[in-house]
Design a protein around this motif. Structure first.
Motif, PDB file in Angstrom:
ATOM      1  N   SER A  47      43.325 -41.646   4.574  1.00 52.29           N
ATOM      2  CA  SER A  47      44.149 -40.587   5.154  1.00 52.29           C
ATOM      3  C   SER A  47      44.475 -39.582   4.054  1.00 52.29           C
ATOM      4  CB  SER A  47      45.490 -41.147   5.624  1.00 52.29           C
ATOM      5  OG  SER A  47      45.351 -41.924   6.752  1.00 52.29           O
ATOM      6  N   ALA A  48      45.131 -38.519   4.447  1.00 52.36           N
ATOM      7  CA  ALA A  48      45.687 -37.590   3.469  1.00 52.36           C
ATOM      8  C   ALA A  48      46.860 -38.283   2.770  1.00 52.36           C
ATOM      9  CB  ALA A  48      46.189 -36.351   4.190  1.00 52.36           C
ATOM     10  N   THR A  53      49.466 -33.851   6.020  1.00 52.20           N
ATOM     11  CA  THR A  53      48.988 -33.242   7.268  1.00 52.20           C
ATOM     12  C   THR A  53      50.145 -32.568   8.000  1.00 52.20           C
ATOM     13  OG1 THR A  53      47.491 -35.123   7.357  1.00 52.20           O
ATOM     14  CG2 THR A  53      47.521 -33.697   9.279  1.00 52.20           C
ATOM     15  N   GLU A 133      42.768 -34.835   3.904  1.00 49.16           N
ATOM     16  CA  GLU A 133      41.877 -35.973   3.695  1.00 49.16           C
ATOM     17  C   GLU A 133      40.824 -35.649   2.626  1.00 49.16           C
ATOM     18  OE1 GLU A 133      43.478 -35.619   6.404  1.00 49.16           O
ATOM     19  OE2 GLU A 133      43.990 -37.648   7.025  1.00 49.16           O
ATOM     20  N   PHE A 196      39.946 -39.088   9.726  1.00 50.28           N
ATOM     21  CA  PHE A 196      40.510 -37.991  10.518  1.00 50.28           C
ATOM     22  C   PHE A 196      39.518 -36.841  10.794  1.00 50.28           C
ATOM     23  CE2 PHE A 196      43.821 -34.333  10.241  1.00 50.28           C
ATOM     24  CZ  PHE A 196      44.228 -34.454  11.552  1.00 50.28           C
ATOM     25  N   ARG A 210      45.827 -36.236  15.603  1.00 49.45           N
ATOM     26  CA  ARG A 210      46.817 -36.770  14.676  1.00 49.45           C
ATOM     27  C   ARG A 210      46.790 -38.301  14.673  1.00 49.45           C
ATOM     28  NH1 ARG A 210      50.761 -33.833  12.215  1.00 49.45           N
ATOM     29  NH2 ARG A 210      50.583 -35.604  10.816  1.00 49.45           N
ATOM     30  N   ASN A 211      46.976 -38.843  13.503  1.00 53.23           N
ATOM     31  CA  ASN A 211      46.928 -40.293  13.273  1.00 53.23           C
ATOM     32  C   ASN A 211      45.554 -40.889  13.533  1.00 53.23           C
ATOM     33  OD1 ASN A 211      49.712 -40.307  12.689  1.00 53.23           O
ATOM     34  ND2 ASN A 211      50.139 -40.282  14.879  1.00 53.23           N
ATOM     35  N   GLY A 212      44.515 -40.047  13.496  1.00 55.74           N
ATOM     36  CA  GLY A 212      43.167 -40.510  13.853  1.00 55.74           C
ATOM     37  C   GLY A 212      42.415 -41.261  12.763  1.00 55.74           C
ATOM     38  N   SER A 213      43.015 -41.458  11.593  1.00 51.33           N
ATOM     39  CA  SER A 213      42.250 -42.105  10.520  1.00 51.33           C
ATOM     40  C   SER A 213      41.964 -43.580  10.775  1.00 51.33           C
ATOM     41  CB  SER A 213      42.973 -41.978   9.180  1.00 51.33           C
ATOM     42  OG  SER A 213      42.993 -40.653   8.788  1.00 51.33           O
TER      43      SER A 213
HETATM   44  N1  ASP Z   1      46.347 -37.421   8.137  1.00 50.47           N
HETATM   45  C1  ASP Z   1      46.216 -37.427   9.567  1.00 50.47           C
HETATM   46  C2  ASP Z   1      47.579 -37.400  10.235  1.00 50.47           C
HETATM   47  O1  ASP Z   1      48.583 -37.464   9.545  1.00 50.47           O
HETATM   48  C3  ASP Z   1      45.409 -38.570  10.073  1.00 50.47           C
HETATM   49  C4  ASP Z   1      45.952 -39.931   9.720  1.00 50.47           C
HETATM   50  O2  ASP Z   1      46.556 -40.095   8.667  1.00 50.47           O
HETATM   51  O3  ASP Z   1      45.732 -40.869  10.484  1.00 50.47           O
HETATM   52  O4  ASP Z   1      47.645 -37.267  11.408  1.00 50.47           O
END
Ligand code: ASP
Length: 341
Positions: A47-48, A53, A133, A196, A210-213
């Motif tokens: 992830s980042a 993000t 990322e 992501f 979002r949150n796709g990692s």
């Molecule tokens: N960095 C992206 C987010 O915050 C993906 C992830 O971390 O899952 O949504």
């Protein structure tokens, strides 16, 4: 031929690790990540760094609304510079710092344009959000490469996706072919891949949402036919209930894919619900572990549903949601109602 090539990939027996933003919050966390890794036969999806993000998104909104974003952008750049300075020897800073400088200049240009127009498209949003990322993955690559041969892969070079009824779908064949082509002449101990990020079918950089990692981790686990996927987060695994709300909640050691999917889908934020399908289809064991406490067993998710002395595996809830029940004879036999709703 495809099958044969997958089998060839399989000979390498990769372990797939996925590290979330909290596992990459600062230089110390990068160092802990390095300690967790074995150093060989590993694919690492990241992830980042923590909060990046969301900050990129907030600044994009601020630019659109005519508010200031400049100080926050400089702070984000310095936060990344600080990590680079702490992790890499002096003579190896220059290249990465230059990458950062160029990227931050591009981001600032885009924010300036958005501020002028007072609006942004979903393409611009995806493009901007995908930077986090790229920075974390390139920093981790350089850092791991100090001791083991490590390569950086921008997932948008090999991962193709499209949207169907608002849901992200993966073009598995094209992605597999692109990955095999990429790996053809590569030699590495560790491969760091951006989570992501993906590519649209016409080759534009996009994101998995979002949150796709976690989903990226599962996709690459399937593409590599990994022996296991370990999702590293900041809690010991999946809990029987939200530990902040229920004092007696404890970590579940075993779940079936089906059970994990239900918990994730119905609110257990520790795991993105899309993560399950790719690993379930390829029957890859999935571990949820804590990068702040790597010796804890974590939760293991497989196709076996083990009997537990607790008849209910877990309880979840979804906050602030309304349940709308739509019914009526006019819907019977009419296709597409659900999509329109
Ligand atoms: N960095 C992206 C987010 O915050 C993906 C992830 O971390 O899952 O949504």
């Amino acid at each position: 031929k495809g099958v044969q090539l997958i089998v060839e990939l399989n000979k390498n027996f990769y372990t797939l690790h996925k590290f979330g933003g909290s596992s990459l919050a600062d230089a110390k966390r990068f160092n802990e990540v390095k300690k967790i890794l074995a150093g060989n036969q590993e694919v690492i999806v990241v992830s980042a760094t923590k909060g990046t993000t969301t900050q990129l998104q907030n600044m994009l909104d601020a630019a659109r609304d005519g508010k200031t974003w400049h100080t926050e952008l400089s702070a984000l750049e310095s936060a990344h510079q600080t990590i680079i300075n702490a992790l890499l020897p002096q003579d190896q800073h220059a290249e990465l710092l230059q990458v950062l400088r160029n990227d931050f200049a591009t981001v600032a240009d885009i924010y300036n344009t958005v501020a002028k127009i007072g609006a942004y498209s979903s393409e611009i949003q995806d493009f901007i959000l995908g930077y986090g990322e790229q920075w974390s993955a390139q920093i981790l690559t350089a850092y791991l490469n100090l001791t083991n041969k490590t390569l950086y892969l921008d997932a948008s070079k090999v991962l193709y996706c499209y949207k169907k009824d608002g849901v992200v779908c993966i073009d598995w064949e094209r992605s597999q072919a692109a990955l095999i082509e990429y790996l053809k002449d590569k030699d590495f101990s560790q491969l760091v891949v951006t989570g992501f990020i993906a590519s649209t079918l016409d080759g534009k950089r996009t994101t998995l949402g979002r949150n796709g990692s976690d989903f990226s981790g599962a996709i690459f686990a399937r593409l590599f036919q990994a022996i296991k996927l370990i999702i590293w987060t900041d809690v010991d695994g999946i809990y029987t209930a939200h530990p902040a709300k229920v004092k007696s909640a404890f970590c579940i050691d075993n779940l079936s894919y089906q059970e994990a999917l239900e918990l994730a889908y119905f609110g257990a934020s520790v795991l993105h619900p899309m993560t399950i399908a790719p690993v379930q289809e390829a029957n890859i064991p999935l571990y949820i572990k804590n990068s702040y406490n790597p010796n804890a067993e974590g939760t293991l998710i497989t196709n076996a549903s083990t009997k537990s002395k607790h008849p209910i595996k877990g309880l979840t809830y979804v906050d602030e949601i309304a349940l709308i029940n739509i019914e009526g004879a006019g819907m019977a036999g009419v296709s597409g109602s659900a999509a329109r709703i």
